[in-house]
Design a protein around this motif. Structure first.
Motif, PDB file in Angstrom:
ATOM      1  N   VAL A 134       9.407 -13.293 -59.301  1.00 23.96           N
ATOM      2  CA  VAL A 134       8.340 -12.324 -59.100  1.00 23.96           C
ATOM      3  C   VAL A 134       7.015 -12.997 -59.435  1.00 23.96           C
ATOM      4  O   VAL A 134       6.866 -13.603 -60.512  1.00 23.96           O
ATOM      5  CB  VAL A 134       8.529 -11.083 -60.003  1.00 23.96           C
ATOM      6  CG1 VAL A 134       7.378 -10.102 -59.820  1.00 23.96           C
ATOM      7  CG2 VAL A 134       9.868 -10.411 -59.700  1.00 23.96           C
ATOM      8  N   TYR A 135       6.074 -12.916 -58.495  1.00 26.91           N
ATOM      9  CA  TYR A 135       4.738 -13.482 -58.683  1.00 26.91           C
ATOM     10  C   TYR A 135       3.698 -12.394 -58.416  1.00 26.91           C
ATOM     11  O   TYR A 135       3.660 -11.821 -57.325  1.00 26.91           O
ATOM     12  CB  TYR A 135       4.481 -14.631 -57.701  1.00 26.91           C
ATOM     13  CG  TYR A 135       5.435 -15.805 -57.791  1.00 26.91           C
ATOM     14  CD1 TYR A 135       5.184 -16.871 -58.655  1.00 26.91           C
ATOM     15  CD2 TYR A 135       6.567 -15.864 -56.986  1.00 26.91           C
ATOM     16  CE1 TYR A 135       6.038 -17.966 -58.718  1.00 26.91           C
ATOM     17  CE2 TYR A 135       7.431 -16.946 -57.038  1.00 26.91           C
ATOM     18  CZ  TYR A 135       7.158 -17.997 -57.909  1.00 26.91           C
ATOM     19  OH  TYR A 135       8.018 -19.079 -57.962  1.00 26.91           O
ATOM     20  N   VAL A 190      10.777 -25.043 -48.278  1.00 26.88           N
ATOM     21  CA  VAL A 190      10.153 -26.370 -48.196  1.00 26.88           C
ATOM     22  C   VAL A 190      10.248 -26.920 -46.774  1.00 26.88           C
ATOM     23  O   VAL A 190       9.269 -27.463 -46.235  1.00 26.88           O
ATOM     24  CB  VAL A 190      10.797 -27.334 -49.206  1.00 26.88           C
ATOM     25  CG1 VAL A 190      10.384 -28.787 -48.930  1.00 26.88           C
ATOM     26  CG2 VAL A 190      10.416 -26.950 -50.626  1.00 26.88           C
ATOM     27  N   LEU A 191      11.398 -26.776 -46.145  1.00 29.51           N
ATOM     28  CA  LEU A 191      11.544 -27.261 -44.768  1.00 29.51           C
ATOM     29  C   LEU A 191      10.601 -26.514 -43.830  1.00 29.51           C
ATOM     30  O   LEU A 191      10.041 -27.110 -42.899  1.00 29.51           O
ATOM     31  CB  LEU A 191      12.998 -27.115 -44.312  1.00 29.51           C
ATOM     32  CG  LEU A 191      14.004 -28.048 -45.005  1.00 29.51           C
ATOM     33  CD1 LEU A 191      15.429 -27.707 -44.586  1.00 29.51           C
ATOM     34  CD2 LEU A 191      13.696 -29.519 -44.696  1.00 29.51           C
ATOM     35  N   GLN A 192      10.399 -25.216 -44.074  1.00 30.11           N
ATOM     36  CA  GLN A 192       9.468 -24.453 -43.239  1.00 30.11           C
ATOM     37  C   GLN A 192       8.029 -24.867 -43.505  1.00 30.11           C
ATOM     38  O   GLN A 192       7.219 -24.961 -42.567  1.00 30.11           O
ATOM     39  CB  GLN A 192       9.631 -22.956 -43.512  1.00 30.11           C
ATOM     40  CG  GLN A 192       8.863 -22.066 -42.549  1.00 30.11           C
ATOM     41  CD  GLN A 192       9.304 -22.245 -41.106  1.00 30.11           C
ATOM     42  OE1 GLN A 192      10.493 -22.136 -40.808  1.00 30.11           O
ATOM     43  NE2 GLN A 192       8.365 -22.543 -40.212  1.00 30.11           N
ATOM     44  N   ILE A 193       7.690 -25.140 -44.757  1.00 26.78           N
ATOM     45  CA  ILE A 193       6.350 -25.647 -45.084  1.00 26.78           C
ATOM     46  C   ILE A 193       6.094 -26.942 -44.328  1.00 26.78           C
ATOM     47  O   ILE A 193       5.010 -27.150 -43.763  1.00 26.78           O
ATOM     48  CB  ILE A 193       6.213 -25.868 -46.604  1.00 26.78           C
ATOM     49  CG1 ILE A 193       6.113 -24.527 -47.334  1.00 26.78           C
ATOM     50  CG2 ILE A 193       4.984 -26.729 -46.920  1.00 26.78           C
ATOM     51  CD1 ILE A 193       6.168 -24.644 -48.845  1.00 26.78           C
ATOM     52  N   CYS A 194       7.085 -27.817 -44.312  1.00 24.08           N
ATOM     53  CA  CYS A 194       6.932 -29.085 -43.581  1.00 24.08           C
ATOM     54  C   CYS A 194       6.677 -28.832 -42.100  1.00 24.08           C
ATOM     55  O   CYS A 194       5.778 -29.426 -41.495  1.00 24.08           O
ATOM     56  CB  CYS A 194       8.179 -29.953 -43.773  1.00 24.08           C
ATOM     57  SG  CYS A 194       8.378 -30.628 -45.435  1.00 24.08           S
ATOM     58  N   ARG A 243       1.303 -32.533 -52.309  1.00 24.38           N
ATOM     59  CA  ARG A 243       0.857 -31.646 -51.227  1.00 24.38           C
ATOM     60  C   ARG A 243       1.828 -30.474 -51.057  1.00 24.38           C
ATOM     61  O   ARG A 243       1.408 -29.323 -50.907  1.00 24.38           O
ATOM     62  CB  ARG A 243       0.735 -32.432 -49.918  1.00 24.38           C
ATOM     63  CG  ARG A 243       0.159 -31.604 -48.782  1.00 24.38           C
ATOM     64  CD  ARG A 243       0.070 -32.372 -47.490  1.00 24.38           C
ATOM     65  NE  ARG A 243      -0.424 -31.522 -46.409  1.00 24.38           N
ATOM     66  CZ  ARG A 243      -0.255 -31.765 -45.117  1.00 24.38           C
ATOM     67  NH1 ARG A 243       0.381 -32.872 -44.728  1.00 24.38           N
ATOM     68  NH2 ARG A 243      -0.727 -30.934 -44.204  1.00 24.38           N
ATOM     69  N   LEU A 244       3.123 -30.757 -51.088  1.00 27.58           N
ATOM     70  CA  LEU A 244       4.117 -29.696 -50.946  1.00 27.58           C
ATOM     71  C   LEU A 244       4.007 -28.684 -52.083  1.00 27.58           C
ATOM     72  O   LEU A 244       4.107 -27.466 -51.859  1.00 27.58           O
ATOM     73  CB  LEU A 244       5.530 -30.292 -50.919  1.00 27.58           C
ATOM     74  CG  LEU A 244       5.904 -31.098 -49.680  1.00 27.58           C
ATOM     75  CD1 LEU A 244       7.257 -31.771 -49.880  1.00 27.58           C
ATOM     76  CD2 LEU A 244       5.934 -30.210 -48.433  1.00 27.58           C
ATOM     77  N   ASN A 245       3.803 -29.174 -53.291  1.00 25.38           N
ATOM     78  CA  ASN A 245       3.658 -28.261 -54.426  1.00 25.38           C
ATOM     79  C   ASN A 245       2.451 -27.345 -54.251  1.00 25.38           C
ATOM     80  O   ASN A 245       2.510 -26.149 -54.565  1.00 25.38           O
ATOM     81  CB  ASN A 245       3.536 -29.055 -55.730  1.00 25.38           C
ATOM     82  CG  ASN A 245       4.839 -29.083 -56.512  1.00 25.38           C
ATOM     83  OD1 ASN A 245       5.518 -28.076 -56.623  1.00 25.38           O
ATOM     84  ND2 ASN A 245       5.186 -30.242 -57.045  1.00 25.38           N
ATOM     85  N   GLU A 302       0.583 -21.839 -52.931  1.00 27.69           N
ATOM     86  CA  GLU A 302      -0.215 -20.918 -52.116  1.00 27.69           C
ATOM     87  C   GLU A 302       0.655 -19.800 -51.548  1.00 27.69           C
ATOM     88  O   GLU A 302       0.237 -18.636 -51.506  1.00 27.69           O
ATOM     89  CB  GLU A 302      -0.903 -21.681 -50.985  1.00 27.69           C
ATOM     90  CG  GLU A 302      -1.779 -20.813 -50.078  1.00 27.69           C
ATOM     91  CD  GLU A 302      -2.911 -20.118 -50.809  1.00 27.69           C
ATOM     92  OE1 GLU A 302      -3.326 -19.030 -50.336  1.00 27.69           O
ATOM     93  OE2 GLU A 302      -3.359 -20.623 -51.852  1.00 27.69           O
ATOM     94  N   LEU A 303       1.889 -20.124 -51.136  1.00 28.26           N
ATOM     95  CA  LEU A 303       2.801 -19.095 -50.645  1.00 28.26           C
ATOM     96  C   LEU A 303       3.124 -18.081 -51.737  1.00 28.26           C
ATOM     97  O   LEU A 303       3.156 -16.875 -51.494  1.00 28.26           O
ATOM     98  CB  LEU A 303       4.100 -19.730 -50.144  1.00 28.26           C
ATOM     99  CG  LEU A 303       4.054 -20.496 -48.826  1.00 28.26           C
ATOM    100  CD1 LEU A 303       5.452 -20.993 -48.478  1.00 28.26           C
ATOM    101  CD2 LEU A 303       3.511 -19.639 -47.697  1.00 28.26           C
ATOM    102  N   THR A 304       3.374 -18.561 -52.948  1.00 29.26           N
ATOM    103  CA  THR A 304       3.730 -17.636 -54.027  1.00 29.26           C
ATOM    104  C   THR A 304       2.539 -16.747 -54.412  1.00 29.26           C
ATOM    105  O   THR A 304       2.743 -15.659 -54.954  1.00 29.26           O
ATOM    106  CB  THR A 304       4.223 -18.390 -55.276  1.00 29.26           C
ATOM    107  OG1 THR A 304       3.178 -19.184 -55.833  1.00 29.26           O
ATOM    108  CG2 THR A 304       5.414 -19.262 -54.934  1.00 29.26           C
TER     109      THR A 304
END
Length: 297
Positions: free
Chosen positions: A47-48, A223-227, A281-283, A288-290
């Motif tokens: 939860v964020y 993560v794969l979708q972020i990529c 960069r991924l982090n 940002e998504l959270t």
């Protein structure tokens, strides 16, 4: 240890089959299938800022797992959502929270393995705790002698409570002074760690093992979708230990720890020989998504 008691959780209210109970009174029957045979499925959810992250994906996997296990008397999707929101509101929780959502086959009429002894329907447990990501900024892995389950035995696509395989790997990691045990498949290729998925980065390309033996984690998929969304090359492939030892960057993914850098594997330091950190960069993109996504409650 990676986790310790958090005083903020001393008076938690836990949801069990429609009741909100103080953590000290939150009990299940000795006849419950989770006690009798680890016969249950579960999800870990974060939860964020007043939003339940990836809720639909977690519920999809929960219900798929229950269906594959041929559970009877499964609560509806809306009942499960309501139970989650009720638990969070009862505890005044909005951020920095981890939920352990458990669905058991339910209570048996007498002790035994046969699912036909389960005649009361499933039991639903919602345990929400104040719990930040459990890993430090970087971790050490140690390769385990325990192989990850093959679909020939227990398919990892079922997110079940029978975690002895993973626990044995964790024990080995503890004894080796590592944070987690890196588990191989029956052919010696890397599968996952005992509680998280694993990735490598080499020359700007992100790699992760096929989800043949490993759990196809929700954070892994994110993560794969972020990529894909940010033009970062990413591939699923069979990966050997050597490919992990010699990668530019290695990281783990999971709801408990989010994205965590791996500093070393089996005392081999992970050295970035090609400069820029793709993991940083991924982090940033994941954070940002959270901040912006999830189901409000």
């Amino acid at each position: 240890m990676l986790q310790e008691f958090n005083p903020a959780n001393k008076d938690l209210k836990v949801y069990i089959d429609g009741e909100m109970l103080h953590r000290d009174a939150a009990k299940i029957s000795v006849f419950d299938s989770a006690v009798q045979g680890g016969d249950a499925v579960w999800e870990g959810i974060r939860v964020y800022n007043g939003r339940v992250f990836s809720l639909d994906q977690h519920l999809d996997r929960l219900f798929d797992s229950a269906h594959a296990m041929l559970f009877k008397g499964i609560p509806s999707r809306e009942e499960v959502r309501t139970a989650i929101f009720k638990t969070l509101r009862a505890n005044n929780m909005r951020d920095g929270v981890h939920i352990r959502l458990t669905l058991t086959r339910g209570i048996k009429i007498t002790s035994g393995m046969d699912p036909r002894l389960n005649q009361a329907g499933c039991s639903l447990i919602v345990l929400a705790e104040y719990k930040p990501p459990v890993y430090p900024p970087s971790i050490k892995l140690a390769t385990s002698s325990v192989r990850r389950n093959s679909p020939m035995s227990i398919d990892s696509k079922i997110h079940h409570n029978n975690l002895i395989n993973n626990i044995l790997a964790k024990i080995e990691a503890n004894n080796a002074g590592a944070h987690a045990g890196l588990m191989l498949d029956k052919d010696g290729f890397v599968s996952e760690a005992n509680g998280v998925n694993v990735f490598t980065i080499r020359r700007g390309t992100v790699y992760t093992p096929h989800a043949d033996y490993c759990l196809p984690g929700i954070t892994r998929a994110t993560v794969l979708q972020i990529c894909a969304d940010n033009n970062i090359p990413a591939r699923e492939k069979r990966l050997s230990l050597t490919e992990f030892y010699t990668a530019d960057e290695v990281f783990t993914t999971g709801t408990m720890g989010e994205l965590t850098r791996v500093d070393s594997i089996d005392d081999r330091k992970i050295i970035n020989k090609h400069g820029t950190s793709v993991l940083d960069r991924l982090n940033g993109l994941f954070a940002e998504l959270t901040r912006t996504q999830g189901v409000e409650f």
